[in-house]
Enzyme design. Structure first.
Site, PDB file in Angstrom:
ATOM      1  N   TYR A 144       0.810  -1.215   0.000  1.00  0.00           N
ATOM      2  CA  TYR A 144       0.000   0.000   0.000  1.00  0.00           C
ATOM      3  C   TYR A 144       0.848   1.273   0.000  1.00  0.00           C
ATOM      4  O   TYR A 144       0.331   2.365  -0.209  1.00  0.00           O
ATOM      5  CB  TYR A 144      -0.955   0.019   1.201  1.00  0.00           C
ATOM      6  CG  TYR A 144      -2.026  -1.056   1.150  1.00  0.00           C
ATOM      7  CD1 TYR A 144      -2.151  -1.908   0.062  1.00  0.00           C
ATOM      8  CD2 TYR A 144      -2.921  -1.211   2.197  1.00  0.00           C
ATOM      9  CE1 TYR A 144      -3.119  -2.892   0.021  1.00  0.00           C
ATOM     10  CE2 TYR A 144      -3.902  -2.194   2.157  1.00  0.00           C
ATOM     11  CZ  TYR A 144      -3.994  -3.033   1.066  1.00  0.00           C
ATOM     12  OH  TYR A 144      -4.964  -4.003   1.028  1.00  0.00           O
ATOM     13  N   LYS A 201       4.289 -14.975   2.764  1.00  0.00           N
ATOM     14  CA  LYS A 201       4.212 -15.758   1.523  1.00  0.00           C
ATOM     15  C   LYS A 201       5.646 -16.022   1.102  1.00  0.00           C
ATOM     16  O   LYS A 201       6.088 -15.655  -0.001  1.00  0.00           O
ATOM     17  CB  LYS A 201       3.408 -14.951   0.478  1.00  0.00           C
ATOM     18  CG  LYS A 201       3.067 -15.709  -0.786  1.00  0.00           C
ATOM     19  CD  LYS A 201       2.046 -16.808  -0.585  1.00  0.00           C
ATOM     20  CE  LYS A 201       1.810 -17.565  -1.887  1.00  0.00           C
ATOM     21  NZ  LYS A 201       1.011 -18.789  -1.680  1.00  0.00           N
ATOM     22  N   ASP A 234      -2.083 -17.993   2.359  1.00  0.00           N
ATOM     23  CA  ASP A 234      -3.230 -18.727   1.803  1.00  0.00           C
ATOM     24  C   ASP A 234      -3.712 -19.770   2.789  1.00  0.00           C
ATOM     25  O   ASP A 234      -4.921 -19.990   2.949  1.00  0.00           O
ATOM     26  CB  ASP A 234      -2.889 -19.341   0.435  1.00  0.00           C
ATOM     27  CG  ASP A 234      -1.488 -19.917   0.360  1.00  0.00           C
ATOM     28  OD1 ASP A 234      -0.653 -19.584   1.231  1.00  0.00           O
ATOM     29  OD2 ASP A 234      -1.215 -20.711  -0.557  1.00  0.00           O
ATOM     30  N   ASP A 258      -4.891  -6.646   6.038  1.00  0.00           N
ATOM     31  CA  ASP A 258      -6.141  -5.989   5.641  1.00  0.00           C
ATOM     32  C   ASP A 258      -7.182  -7.061   5.300  1.00  0.00           C
ATOM     33  O   ASP A 258      -8.324  -7.042   5.784  1.00  0.00           O
ATOM     34  CB  ASP A 258      -5.848  -5.108   4.416  1.00  0.00           C
ATOM     35  CG  ASP A 258      -6.994  -4.196   4.048  1.00  0.00           C
ATOM     36  OD1 ASP A 258      -7.982  -4.148   4.804  1.00  0.00           O
ATOM     37  OD2 ASP A 258      -6.909  -3.530   3.005  1.00  0.00           O
ATOM     38  N   ASP A 262     -10.448  -8.689   7.829  1.00  0.00           N
ATOM     39  CA  ASP A 262     -11.858  -8.640   7.415  1.00  0.00           C
ATOM     40  C   ASP A 262     -12.469 -10.037   7.442  1.00  0.00           C
ATOM     41  O   ASP A 262     -13.620 -10.215   7.848  1.00  0.00           O
ATOM     42  CB  ASP A 262     -11.985  -8.060   5.998  1.00  0.00           C
ATOM     43  CG  ASP A 262     -12.385  -6.595   6.016  1.00  0.00           C
ATOM     44  OD1 ASP A 262     -12.037  -5.908   7.008  1.00  0.00           O
ATOM     45  OD2 ASP A 262     -13.043  -6.134   5.064  1.00  0.00           O
TER      46      ASP A 262
END
Ligand code: NAD
Length: 369
Positions: A144, A201, A234, A258, A262
């Site tokens: 971001y 990752k 994942d 982020d 959620d």
């Protein structure tokens, strides 16, 4: 009054002003009870700021925020300001900008199941047993904040072949940025269940490989008493739904955090129940995890509890008012245990007379305090 704290209010857009009003009422009650004066100063952020000044983060807002002891932000954004034109101001610039300006590199999001709300979750109740986790999301680095651009005239980039546009975003992390966020996670774990899941990752991304190295180095040097588990992002997305109770503290980079936070919010049954704290080295910022909910703005039906739970975190982290924070948490639990709901957390069996609007919910919490 012996103590006073200055709180910068950023009501923002959509349901923001409605839930901010409840936070102010509740803080008023807490101030009276604990002999503390909360002084509020309100400033513009997001779409409201764009309308008034042309900028999502006016300089005046930054000044008020920096001068405050804590910032309470409701939510920003809405369809009115949605644009894909990179030259136009967007509400999110206000959010990202204030996080950056205040140096808020750590976003803490507790995910706790309220007993009374087990039915509101989309998971079966047996999967929710023991869920009480804290997501620690890196907030000022990664995708971001990395370099991004559009390039035109790139050969082979057009949809039908030939020259066209291409865009890129970059994920960058320094050892320093990784170490300071990992430290917050390890410290938090020591006060809770003593386990950290570090989510990355590392099988694909170089920034994740550095992340893993630095987290392990810090763990070995200073936090070997805390259990450390590496997990690929994942897999984490799947584990959050499969066995959410395995998590105590989860630490991860900006975009992964982020998305995962959620996802985790749905364990609780409603985004309207998730609070967050963003900490740096100076003034901290507190905000609910949900957005501005434009679909219900102005109707008086928004759930103010995530905002009030953000106030609870503010009392704890910025003012060290732990008794007041415990009382507020207990008041919210009590109201829910008595069966009161806002629309978003009501179930099919909730009696309609138990479904409250925003201010009635706020008043019940105040009454309990
Ligand atoms: P959202 O969180 O605003 O809404 C998602 C759904 O949850 C909607 O159905 C909404 O009605 C409901 N909801 C959210 N908060 C609620 C509450 N307190 N009480 C009851 N119901 C609630 O997410 P979205 O729809 O993806 O985004 C709407 C706008 O908010 C967009 O402009 C987005 O950019 C912005 N946004 C802002 C923030 C922020 O300010 N931190 C975060 C996320 C999204």
């Amino acid at each position: 009054m012996s103590t006073s704290y200055r709180i910068c209010l950023l009501p923002g857009d959509g349901i923001g002003p409605e839930i901010t009003a409840e936070a102010v009422t509740v803080l008023g009650a807490i101030g009276l009870k604990h002999d503390v004066a909360f002084e509020f100063s309100e400033a513009l952020l997001g779409g409201a700021a764009i309308d008034a000044t042309g900028s999502a983060l006016p300089e005046a807002t930054l000044e008020v925020a920096k001068a405050a002891d804590a910032v309470l932000l409701a939510a920003i954004g809405g369809p009115k300001w949605d644009t894909t034109d990179p030259a136009k101001p967007r509400p999110e610039q206000g959010l990202l900008g204030i996080r950056k300006a205040l140096g808020l590199y750590a976003n803490l999001r507790p995910v706790k199941i309220f007993d009374a709300l087990r039915d509101a979750s989309s998971l079966k109740p047996e999967f929710l047993e023991g869920v009480d986790m804290l997501i620690v999301r890196e907030l000022t680095g990664g995708l971001y904040f990395g370099d991004r651009a559009r390039e035109t005239g790139v050969e082979g980039a057009a949809t039908g072949g030939g020259a066209g546009m291409r865009a890129y975003d970059t994920m960058t992390y320094s050892e320093y940025e990784i170490e300071r966020i990992a430290r917050i996670a390890f410290e938090a774990a020591r006060t809770r269940g003593n386990r950290v899941h570090s989510v990355d990752k590392a099988n694909v991304l170089e920034s994740s490989r550095l992340w893993r190295e630095v987290v392990h180095r810090l763990h070995e040097a200073e936090y070997s008493d805390v259990e450390l588990v590496d997990q690929l992002v994942d897999n984490s997305a799947m584990q959050l739904i499969r066995t959410p109770a395995q998590f105590d503290v989860m630490v991860t980079e900006n975009m992964f955090g982020d998305i995962l936070s959620d996802e985790a919010s749905m364990l609780t049954g409603s985004l309207g129940m998730l609070a967050s704290a963003s900490l740096g080295d100076g003034t901290a910022l507190y905000e609910p995890s949900h957005g501005s909910a434009p679909d219900i703005a102005g109707q008086g039906v928004a759930n103010p509890l995530a905002m009030l739970l953000s106030v609870e975190m503010m009392l704890r982290y910025s003012f060290a008012m732990h008794d007041a924070a415990d009382e507020l948490a207990a008041a919210i639990e009590g109201v829910l245990a008595d069966g009161w709901r806002t629309r978003d957390i009501a179930s099919a069996d909730t009696l309609s007379e138990k479904i409250l609007g925003t201010s009635a919910m706020g008043e019940l919490v105040v009454a309990r305090l």
